[in-house]
Design an enzyme around this catalytic site. Structure first.
Site, PDB file in Angstrom:
ATOM      1  N   ASP A 203      -6.933  -4.675  -3.569  1.00  0.00           N
ATOM      2  CA  ASP A 203      -5.758  -3.918  -4.008  1.00  0.00           C
ATOM      3  C   ASP A 203      -6.199  -2.815  -4.949  1.00  0.00           C
ATOM      4  O   ASP A 203      -7.387  -2.672  -5.251  1.00  0.00           O
ATOM      5  CB  ASP A 203      -4.772  -4.838  -4.735  1.00  0.00           C
ATOM      6  N   ASP A 209       1.311  -7.627  -8.329  1.00  0.00           N
ATOM      7  CA  ASP A 209       2.006  -8.422  -7.307  1.00  0.00           C
ATOM      8  C   ASP A 209       1.159  -8.464  -6.031  1.00  0.00           C
ATOM      9  O   ASP A 209       1.464  -7.826  -5.035  1.00  0.00           O
ATOM     10  CB  ASP A 209       3.405  -7.866  -7.029  1.00  0.00           C
ATOM     11  N   ASP A 211       0.082  -9.813  -2.740  1.00  0.00           N
ATOM     12  CA  ASP A 211       0.774 -10.660  -1.768  1.00  0.00           C
ATOM     13  C   ASP A 211      -0.051 -11.020  -0.541  1.00  0.00           C
ATOM     14  O   ASP A 211       0.447 -11.716   0.348  1.00  0.00           O
ATOM     15  CB  ASP A 211       2.103 -10.031  -1.342  1.00  0.00           C
ATOM     16  N   ASP A 212      -1.318 -10.590  -0.454  1.00  0.00           N
ATOM     17  CA  ASP A 212      -2.118 -10.972   0.706  1.00  0.00           C
ATOM     18  C   ASP A 212      -3.560 -11.235   0.299  1.00  0.00           C
ATOM     19  O   ASP A 212      -4.133 -10.531  -0.534  1.00  0.00           O
ATOM     20  CB  ASP A 212      -2.059  -9.886   1.791  1.00  0.00           C
ATOM     21  N   TYR A 315      -9.972  -1.315  -4.153  1.00  0.00           N
ATOM     22  CA  TYR A 315     -10.226  -0.448  -2.998  1.00  0.00           C
ATOM     23  C   TYR A 315     -11.469   0.422  -3.178  1.00  0.00           C
ATOM     24  O   TYR A 315     -12.347   0.460  -2.312  1.00  0.00           O
ATOM     25  CB  TYR A 315      -9.016   0.465  -2.740  1.00  0.00           C
ATOM     26  N   ARG A 503       8.039  -8.240  -1.943  1.00  0.00           N
ATOM     27  CA  ARG A 503       8.467  -6.848  -2.076  1.00  0.00           C
ATOM     28  C   ARG A 503       9.540  -6.457  -1.068  1.00  0.00           C
ATOM     29  O   ARG A 503      10.212  -5.449  -1.253  1.00  0.00           O
ATOM     30  CB  ARG A 503       7.284  -5.902  -1.870  1.00  0.00           C
TER      31      ARG A 503
END
Length: 666
Positions: A203, A209, A211-212, A315, A503
């Site tokens: 991320d 947050d 989420d994966d 990233y 989200r």
């Protein structure tokens, strides 16, 4: 009295009825006069005195009469009021309360009163308020009048861009209220223990947050086994509870420059459900095999699990590591390096498959505002979409394809993202345009998923984006529905998102359906037919809010660029009869260039929106997709708009054209 004479009133009414009438929409100008844009496509002048009766956007019936040898329109009856609820700023005139609407075409102060609970003394000059129009001249009122229903913030509050924009779009300005405690629901699910598996998250460095999380195995036969673990808020949020209803009313987490407003309480989105490093979290998972050529096999399995991320990656760090084999800021362990390498190989296979069989889109950078503690714009950072972004993107697309297939096969319903390709009413025109540029296609071909996908791939191969920009105007809009249909824009036969449930409310709904599959259930409740329209409306308002805040911040950042005559590179993304809209590539700001600023004599300029071109003296000077150098001519803080003009280089071209034209006339 004489004026009450019924015969005279009857005579006036007869005269009035004999005057031609037109229905149309009011278009205001900055100079006080306006126009009636009639339904018959004609335009009629409205003198300033008559404009006092109406507002920009009103739908009216107007009397068409001749005054001083000029045909004019006098608004006579209101069909549809353009303004009901609006945002404005307090203006005190002789200590009387007025509100000036925050709208480019509405500049006159409107007399006002306060609703019960709001005191006149609480309001000062320039304060931001919400008001409702309560009186209209064409509805028997003596001028316009409004009622202030809410004070948004003080005149000089630096957070005004966010609070005012959220109020304008009637969006919440804070997260749902937290609960005293959070207990997991009894969902009759057996959760597999995967806490020993080295999942990783990738991320932005500031993301909370998460989420994966992903785990990839590069098999000896060249295939890949991908396991996607997704945060599980429906383990805490039961269907039809107050919190569930709030999530539906919000639809999505609202992302604005510099801040977000979560769809769920932050205790869930940023903590209990976020797949944080070294924290055990409940998740909904999908495990699937991807073939060597990137084909997704039909062996996807959904299941519930406990997972523990073993690497919170960023990233840029991952991209540096892959692209150069080294990252100064981050050095992965052997296990994490193996995960990154395997995921990279899988993503390359999937990208190749989509480029060959489906549709991919050119990478565009994201523009990120950096704000100071007191909400001034410090800088705008250009975040390029690099290989790590694509790795995550390909994994999420894979997961959503698997979910779409599972929901289609098990229930025949769910929350699906769809796109119908070309608008049926415009497809013939699209074919004509494409074939005039070497497209060699027909209506029957473009109406199929395969034909549309092939066209998109062909457009991606063109030297310029001109044709691509033009052809998009003939396409349908993406939709959300409860029945499976193809997504032409992605080149996929089915697509259902479930990878961002903290989200997106639609993803929460799909989670519940996928859990029903995990439990072995053969029946489930079909999602409400209204959910698609609701989500589309939420998304529309969120995007408008994001754009409005960005425009405000761009004006703050670039206000000194006019005097400095700073040169920017801009891409033309829209052309209409008034000029062209451009995006500054250095920072993402939008600047409008009117035809009058392209050359001094605007009669020499033809802006053709249908053709996507601007011509000077009959010769094409600009077209959609062109990148040009511009300077900023004006920045209007009240309307948060930026006006640009081409640099001197084009002026030289214009002078050359003038010389050539003069030579021809001689």
């Amino acid at each position: 009295m004489f004026q009450d004479n019924p015969l005279l009133a009857q005579l006036k009414q007869q005269i009035k009825e004999s005057i031609p009438k037109k229905e149309g929409t009011i278009k205001a100008t900055e100079k006080g006069f306006g126009f009636l844009e009639a339904d018959d496509k004609n335009s009629y002048f409205i003198p300033p005195p008559y404009m006092k009766k109406v507002m920009h956007g009103d739908k009216v019936v107007a009397l068409i009469r001749t005054e001083k040898d000029k045909e004019v329109a006098e608004p006579d009856a209101l069909l549809e009021q353009s303004v009901e609820r609006f945002i404005g700023r307090v203006k005190l005139i002789r200590d009387k309360l007025n509100v000036v609407p925050d709208h480019p075409q509405l500049k006159d102060a409107i007399r006002a009163k306060t609703r019960k609970g709001i005191s006149h003394s609480e309001l000062a000059e320039g304060d931001w308020v919400v008001a409702n129009l309560t009186q209209h001249p064409l509805k028997g009122g003596n001028g316009f009048f409004c009622e202030i229903s809410e004070k948004i913030t003080d005149a000089n509050d630096k957070i005004a861009p966010w609070w005012v924009t959220l109020a304008k779009h009637n969006l919440p300005n804070q997260e749902p209220a937290p609960q005293a405690q959070w207990d997991m629901l009894d969902e009759s699910l057996v959760r597999e223990d995967l806490t020993h598996v080295p999942f990783i998250t990738i991320d932005s460095e500031s993301t909370k947050d998460m989420d994966d999380a992903l785990h990839t195995v590069a098999n000896e036969d060249g295939t890949f086994t991908l396991t996607i673990a997704i945060a599980d808020p429906t383990a805490y949020v039961a269907e039809n509870t107050d919190l569930d209803r709030q999530a539906r009313e919000r639809g999505y987490t609202i992302y604005l420059p510099g801040r977000n407003i979560p769809m769920l309480p932050r205790e869930l989105s940023d903590d209990l459900c976020s797949l944080r490093e070294n924290e055990v979290r409940p998740s909904l998972c999908c495990r699937v095999t991807v073939d060597t050529d990137g084909t997704i096999k039909d062996d996807a399995q959904f299941f519930s699990a406990w997972v523990k991320s073993q690497g919170r990656l960023a990233y840029d760090n991952v991209s540096d590591f892959i692209e150069t084999g080294h990252c100064e800021k981050w050095q992965p362990s052997e296990v994490i390096a193996e995960q990154v390498t395997a995921l990279h190989a899988l993503a390359k296979a999937r990208m190749n498959w989509r480029e060959t069989n489906a549709v991919t889109f050119p990478d565009r950078p994201d523009y990120r505002f950096e704000l100071s503690e007191d909400n001034d714009v410090v800088a705008i950072h250009v975040d390029a979409r690099r290989i790590a972004n694509r790795m995550v993107e390909e994994s999420m697309i894979t997961a959503n394809i698997c979910a779409g297939r599972a929901l289609r096969e098990h229930f025949g319903f769910g929350v699906f993202n769809t796109h119908a390709g070309f608008n049926p009413e415009k497809i013939a025109e699209a074919v004509e345009l494409l074939n005039s540029h070497g497209g060699e296609t027909d209506v029957e071909t473009l109406a199929t998923l395969e034909g549309f996908s092939a066209l998109r791939r062909w457009l991606n191969e063109q030297d310029t984006s001109f044709l691509d920009n033009r052809i998009r105007k003939f396409q349908s809009y993406s939709e959300v529905g409860n029945t499976p249909s193809p997504h032409f824009a992605m080149g996929l036969d089915v697509y259902a998102t479930w990878t961002s449930p903290i989200r997106k409310y639609g993803d929460m709904l799909n989670h519940r359906l996928l859990k029903a599959i995990v439990r072995g259930e053969t029946a489930a409740q079909t999602p409400d037919e209204l959910i698609g329209d609701e989500l589309a409306l939420h998304r529309k308002h969120h995007r408008m809010a994001e754009r409005d805040v960005a425009d405000w911040l761009y004006v703050r950042l670039l206000k000194d660029s006019v005097a400095a005559k700073t040169t920017f590179t801009a891409e033309i993304f829209d052309i209409n009869r008034a000029g062209m809209r451009t995006r500054l590539l250095e920072n993402g700001a939008m600047a409008f260039i009117p035809g009058s600023l392209i050359v001094d004599n605007k009669k020499r300029v033809e802006c053709n929106g249908d053709q996507g071109t601007i011509s000077v003296d009959g010769s094409k000077a600009f077209q959609l997709g062109d990148q040009i150098e511009i300077v900023l001519a004006d920045i209007k803080e009240t309307t948060r708009s930026i006006v640009g003009k081409p640099t001197r280089e084009f002026a030289v071209v214009a002078e050359k054209l003038e010389t050539e034209e003069a030579a021809k006339s001689e």
